[in-house]
Motif scaffolding. Sequence first.
Motif, PDB file in Angstrom:
ATOM      1  N   LEU A 256      22.318  28.768  32.786  1.00 42.08           N
ATOM      2  CA  LEU A 256      20.919  29.181  32.875  1.00 42.08           C
ATOM      3  C   LEU A 256      20.865  30.684  32.618  1.00 42.08           C
ATOM      4  N   LEU A 257      21.818  31.366  33.230  1.00 40.49           N
ATOM      5  CA  LEU A 257      21.982  32.790  32.953  1.00 40.49           C
ATOM      6  C   LEU A 257      23.326  32.943  32.274  1.00 40.49           C
ATOM      7  N   SER A 258      23.291  33.333  30.991  1.00 37.16           N
ATOM      8  CA  SER A 258      24.599  33.499  30.365  1.00 37.16           C
ATOM      9  C   SER A 258      24.755  34.903  29.803  1.00 37.16           C
ATOM     10  N   ILE A 259      25.883  35.464  30.166  1.00 38.32           N
ATOM     11  CA  ILE A 259      26.207  36.831  29.797  1.00 38.32           C
ATOM     12  C   ILE A 259      27.367  36.749  28.832  1.00 38.32           C
ATOM     13  N   ARG A 260      27.195  37.372  27.652  1.00 34.85           N
ATOM     14  CA  ARG A 260      28.268  37.274  26.657  1.00 34.85           C
ATOM     15  C   ARG A 260      28.728  38.648  26.219  1.00 34.85           C
ATOM     16  N   ASP A 261      30.005  38.887  26.415  1.00 38.13           N
ATOM     17  CA  ASP A 261      30.660  40.055  25.831  1.00 38.13           C
ATOM     18  C   ASP A 261      29.871  41.347  26.074  1.00 38.13           C
ATOM     19  N   LEU A 262      29.464  41.542  27.299  1.00 38.83           N
ATOM     20  CA  LEU A 262      28.595  42.662  27.626  1.00 38.83           C
ATOM     21  C   LEU A 262      29.403  43.949  27.780  1.00 38.83           C
ATOM     22  N   ARG A 263      28.938  44.966  27.067  1.00 36.37           N
ATOM     23  CA  ARG A 263      29.555  46.291  27.195  1.00 36.37           C
ATOM     24  C   ARG A 263      28.504  47.287  27.652  1.00 36.37           C
TER      25      ARG A 263
ATOM     26  N   PRO B  81      22.343  26.374  36.407  1.00 32.26           N
ATOM     27  CA  PRO B  81      21.276  26.259  37.398  1.00 32.26           C
ATOM     28  C   PRO B  81      21.844  25.700  38.701  1.00 32.26           C
ATOM     29  N   GLY B  82      21.447  26.241  39.811  1.00 36.80           N
ATOM     30  CA  GLY B  82      21.941  25.751  41.090  1.00 36.80           C
ATOM     31  C   GLY B  82      23.383  26.118  41.352  1.00 36.80           C
ATOM     32  N   GLU B  83      23.817  27.199  40.741  1.00 31.77           N
ATOM     33  CA  GLU B  83      25.196  27.613  40.974  1.00 31.77           C
ATOM     34  C   GLU B  83      25.220  29.039  41.525  1.00 31.77           C
ATOM     35  N   ILE B  84      26.112  29.270  42.468  1.00 28.03           N
ATOM     36  CA  ILE B  84      26.325  30.634  42.932  1.00 28.03           C
ATOM     37  C   ILE B  84      27.677  31.095  42.421  1.00 28.03           C
TER      38      ILE B  84
ATOM     39  N   GLU C 200      11.697  38.994  46.743  1.00 21.00           N
ATOM     40  CA  GLU C 200      12.424  38.436  45.609  1.00 21.00           C
ATOM     41  C   GLU C 200      12.446  36.910  45.645  1.00 21.00           C
ATOM     42  N   LEU C 201      12.595  36.347  46.839  1.00 19.96           N
ATOM     43  CA  LEU C 201      12.682  34.896  46.908  1.00 19.96           C
ATOM     44  C   LEU C 201      11.316  34.242  46.791  1.00 19.96           C
ATOM     45  N   ALA C 202      10.295  34.903  47.329  1.00 21.53           N
ATOM     46  CA  ALA C 202       8.966  34.313  47.279  1.00 21.53           C
ATOM     47  C   ALA C 202       8.431  34.259  45.851  1.00 21.53           C
ATOM     48  N   ARG C 203       8.990  35.095  44.968  1.00 23.68           N
ATOM     49  CA  ARG C 203       8.508  35.093  43.595  1.00 23.68           C
ATOM     50  C   ARG C 203       8.976  33.862  42.831  1.00 23.68           C
ATOM     51  N   GLY C 204       9.906  33.128  43.410  1.00 26.88           N
ATOM     52  CA  GLY C 204      10.403  31.945  42.723  1.00 26.88           C
ATOM     53  C   GLY C 204      11.145  32.263  41.442  1.00 26.88           C
ATOM     54  N   PRO C 205      12.218  33.030  41.526  1.00 28.33           N
ATOM     55  CA  PRO C 205      12.924  33.441  40.320  1.00 28.33           C
ATOM     56  C   PRO C 205      13.754  32.300  39.735  1.00 28.33           C
ATOM     57  N   LYS C 206      14.097  32.436  38.445  1.00 29.72           N
ATOM     58  CA  LYS C 206      15.004  31.475  37.822  1.00 29.72           C
ATOM     59  C   LYS C 206      16.438  31.867  38.119  1.00 29.72           C
ATOM     60  N   ALA C 207      16.664  33.181  38.141  1.00 27.60           N
ATOM     61  CA  ALA C 207      18.009  33.669  38.433  1.00 27.60           C
ATOM     62  C   ALA C 207      17.876  34.821  39.414  1.00 27.60           C
ATOM     63  N   LEU C 208      18.938  35.043  40.168  1.00 29.74           N
ATOM     64  CA  LEU C 208      18.891  36.085  41.183  1.00 29.74           C
ATOM     65  C   LEU C 208      20.196  36.871  41.160  1.00 29.74           C
ATOM     66  N   VAL C 209      20.060  38.200  41.128  1.00 33.17           N
ATOM     67  CA  VAL C 209      21.239  39.044  41.245  1.00 33.17           C
ATOM     68  C   VAL C 209      21.184  39.688  42.623  1.00 33.17           C
ATOM     69  N   ALA C 210      22.144  39.363  43.476  1.00 35.00           N
ATOM     70  CA  ALA C 210      22.130  39.893  44.851  1.00 35.00           C
ATOM     71  C   ALA C 210      23.335  40.809  45.028  1.00 35.00           C
ATOM     72  N   VAL C 211      23.057  42.096  45.247  1.00 37.38           N
ATOM     73  CA  VAL C 211      24.140  43.065  45.378  1.00 37.38           C
ATOM     74  C   VAL C 211      24.317  43.423  46.851  1.00 37.38           C
TER      75      VAL C 211
ATOM     76  N   ALA D 259      20.025  25.222  46.010  1.00 33.33           N
ATOM     77  CA  ALA D 259      19.645  23.815  45.982  1.00 33.33           C
ATOM     78  C   ALA D 259      18.409  23.592  45.115  1.00 33.33           C
ATOM     79  N   GLU D 260      17.586  24.638  44.986  1.00 32.42           N
ATOM     80  CA  GLU D 260      16.393  24.510  44.145  1.00 32.42           C
ATOM     81  C   GLU D 260      16.676  24.767  42.678  1.00 32.42           C
ATOM     82  N   GLY D 261      17.920  25.104  42.367  1.00 30.63           N
ATOM     83  CA  GLY D 261      18.276  25.264  40.962  1.00 30.63           C
ATOM     84  C   GLY D 261      18.264  26.694  40.448  1.00 30.63           C
ATOM     85  N   VAL D 262      18.230  27.659  41.345  1.00 29.86           N
ATOM     86  CA  VAL D 262      18.299  29.055  40.895  1.00 29.86           C
ATOM     87  C   VAL D 262      19.755  29.399  40.574  1.00 29.86           C
ATOM     88  N   ALA D 263      19.944  30.147  39.504  1.00 27.27           N
ATOM     89  CA  ALA D 263      21.293  30.632  39.173  1.00 27.27           C
ATOM     90  C   ALA D 263      21.491  31.962  39.890  1.00 27.27           C
ATOM     91  N   ILE D 264      22.543  32.039  40.698  1.00 28.79           N
ATOM     92  CA  ILE D 264      22.695  33.224  41.553  1.00 28.79           C
ATOM     93  C   ILE D 264      24.008  33.944  41.268  1.00 28.79           C
TER      94      ILE D 264
END
Lengths: 316, 510
Positions: free
Chosen positions: B263-270, B289-292, B422-433, B456-461
């Motif tokens: 769902l979130l894919s990062i490729r060869d990022l510099r 989706p739904g993966e941490i 951040e969670l109430a906005r219903g994001p598709k992906a979440l970056v938590a630092v 469980a709701e399918g957000v990619a974290i």
Amino acid sequence: MNGGSFVLNILILGVPFSVALLLAGLGETINQRAGVFNLGCEGIMAMGAFVAFLPPYFLAGTSLAGSANLIGLALAMVVGTVLGLLFALVVVTFRAPQGIAGIGLQMLGWGIAGTLFRHYVGGVTGVPGIAPMPIPVLSKIPVLGQVLFNHNPLVYIAFLLVPVFWYILFKTPWGLKVRAVGTYPRAADSLGIRVARVRYQALALGGAMAGLAGAYLSLAQAKMFADDLVAGRGFIAVALVYFGRWHPVGVMLGALLFSLAQALQLSIQVAGIDFPYEFAVMLPYVLVIVVLALVRKARMVGPTELGKPFDREQRV
Amino acid sequence: MGHEPIRSLELRGITKRFPGILACDHIDLSVGEYSVRALVGENGAGKTTLMNILMGLYQPDEGHILINGKEVRFRSPNDAFDHGIGMVHQHFMLVQNMTVVENVALGMKSAHLPFRLDLASVRKKIVEVSERHELPVNPDAMVWQLSVGEQQRVELVKTLCLGARFLILDEPTSALTPQETDELIALLSKMSGELSIVFISHKLHEVKALSDTVSILRRGRIVFEGRTENHSPSELAALMTGHEVELPRVDSTGLDRSGDRGLLSIRDLRVRGDRGNLALDGVTLEIAPGEIIGLAGVSGNGQRELAEALNGLRRPESGSINLDGVELAGSSASRIIAEGMGYIPEDRNTEGIVPSFSVRENLVLKDIGQRDWSRGGFLRLGAIAANAAGLRERFDIRCPSTDTAAGSLSGGNIQKVILARELARGPKALVAVYPTRGLDMGAEEFIHKQLLARRAEGVAILLISEELEEIMNLSDRVAVIYKGKILKVVPGRDATKRSLGLLMAGVSDE
Ligand SMILES: Nc1ncnc2c1ncn2[C@@H]1O[C@H](COP(=O)(O)OP(=O)(O)OP(=O)(O)O)[C@@H](O)[C@H]1O
Ligand SMILES: [Mg+2]
């Protein structure tokens, strides 16, 4: 007039022009390093110029006439200090917004000086002013002597104050406190430094310097008083502190640059060179804006808490 | 130091009110000589406030302080210093654009000669203290050049240089790496032979390792006091929060995601870092989706740059970031937000909230232009307030009212405000630092549950953390980052502390 003497003239004119800006700018540097910007500088300069003018004016012909200038200078610094402390009361103790309070002080100083002048003095009257004091030997050096060593004593004092202020700021305990209080007052407070007291002291010194700058205008530069004598120099001094990156040497360079541009502008007019006069007058101001916009924004130099009041028990 | 050494220190009936909040409520606390007293409690319980009162920074509304049985009044930190009390504050008290020596000199009155600052004597003192306690610091470095861990060390050295014989440490470990934490704990237990220490922390194993006695604060009151050795961490946690704390664990057994597209894919990022170095050197990650995915690593190996690049706060040199089919590399932050990226930043106060805005304003900050919160250029204040009331309830945000400035909340509650938004906005992906840095156990449990619920709701974290426990509990897969490269990705259930620790140090088995 040939090119060489044209340039020489600009230099001879420009150096003393820079003194009022330099004196006020050094004081404002201390203010801002402590976290307070004082836009009232202009008003303090007007008051300084006015009170410094009074002794030579009223004491003329008395036995005190000889020391009238000194009395005037001292008076200007005292009045400047008092106004600086008044400003401190308003912005440090009562935590009023600094910009508005500064503009208030500017109008107050300007208004009082103008009103009292019209009431007690009236029309335009000159004073003898402070005489030039060529430095023996040095002033005889060709070119350089004329540019640097052939001025009134306040010019030398102002430039000697540059290293003095540098030393105060970077080599003394008080300077360290000033810098800490302007950058991270909470840290200074946590070490037992009295933030408000340091800011009061800084504003008192800044006020004295602005008063002296005003006195320079009426006693040494114009040798008279008029209510528009200061003509925005107080505001320019505030801008020069940003320009000089809160460093005494930077402020000095800024004051010189501005004043040389001013001298150039005057020389162009005097020499009757065919150049639109309006643009010439604009030149120094445009120059300052352009340089301000172009200098690289170095992070981590200036007082980051500039303009913000401090309250120990307030988190934001 | 005009006073005799502290043999006993006692706080009696200390009460402190802030507008709308009773921060300390008749607190009694005593500390003996050469002992370590741990002070624990939920975020906003009043720990920092109490210690600021002891330092003379806040004036108590009621109560008094007794030293060796005699009442004292501290009007400023100078009075506390005179008695040999020193504090390492929760937020660093270091002036960033000054050197380490200058920062120490600021508090060392003996270096304040009439016309000269005696930096030489300060430097000597720093060297002496840092050698004696094995706390290496470079006296001439500018503070802003130092890492968080180094700054923490400077704070400790500074406090010791000022002659502290009674040390208050307010969450000294919350910004340290696990190794740095271990070193600090070892150092403190050695020092406890000659000093008295008050130690504040949310990490109960540190409390166990270091302290002799422990006091638990809840909502401004002492609810428990006892000897540390008689109580287990889980007992303490229960006393602290009022209920059993059990950190949830992810269950990824039987899940096979090999066929899923990311769902979130990062490729060869510099990505380049602040100093122009290549901070990320070809990072590739696929989050279904739904993966941490837990990103483990010692801080400073590119985590920050990755989080910033993903959220449009730093421009990538090359590579792709794809969220649900939309290419986002190099897009603006606002576009990335609109595409459904959620972000819990590392630095709460400067990136997560506007401190001077109210809690309710901060809660709608990211979507303020949308129909829900504004119409025709006017804010819908009613809706904004109702939204805040709901989220405050759901996320247990402790604040006098949602109209309070967000910056005045305690650290943990600021974190909850960000999380709620951040969670109430219903994001598709979440970056938590470092989402639980500085949080109490109860809040940590709560946030972990929230993250799992979003999973469980399918957000990619993408979970970036230094806490191996946290990473191992929550991640379907663990990626280890080292010097800007992903060294290895392992399934969460196969990860052990030892194997991750080795990878984090750059040792890979190939
Ligand atoms: N200066 C202040 N102004 C207003 N409220 C404050 C101030 N300082 C603290 N508070 C409030 O007092 C309460 C106690 O805060 P304190 O910082 O002492 O908590 P804490 O136990 O240190 O929490 P944390 O673990 O998050 O650091 C909180 O509700 C906080 O919002
Ligand atoms: Mg705290």
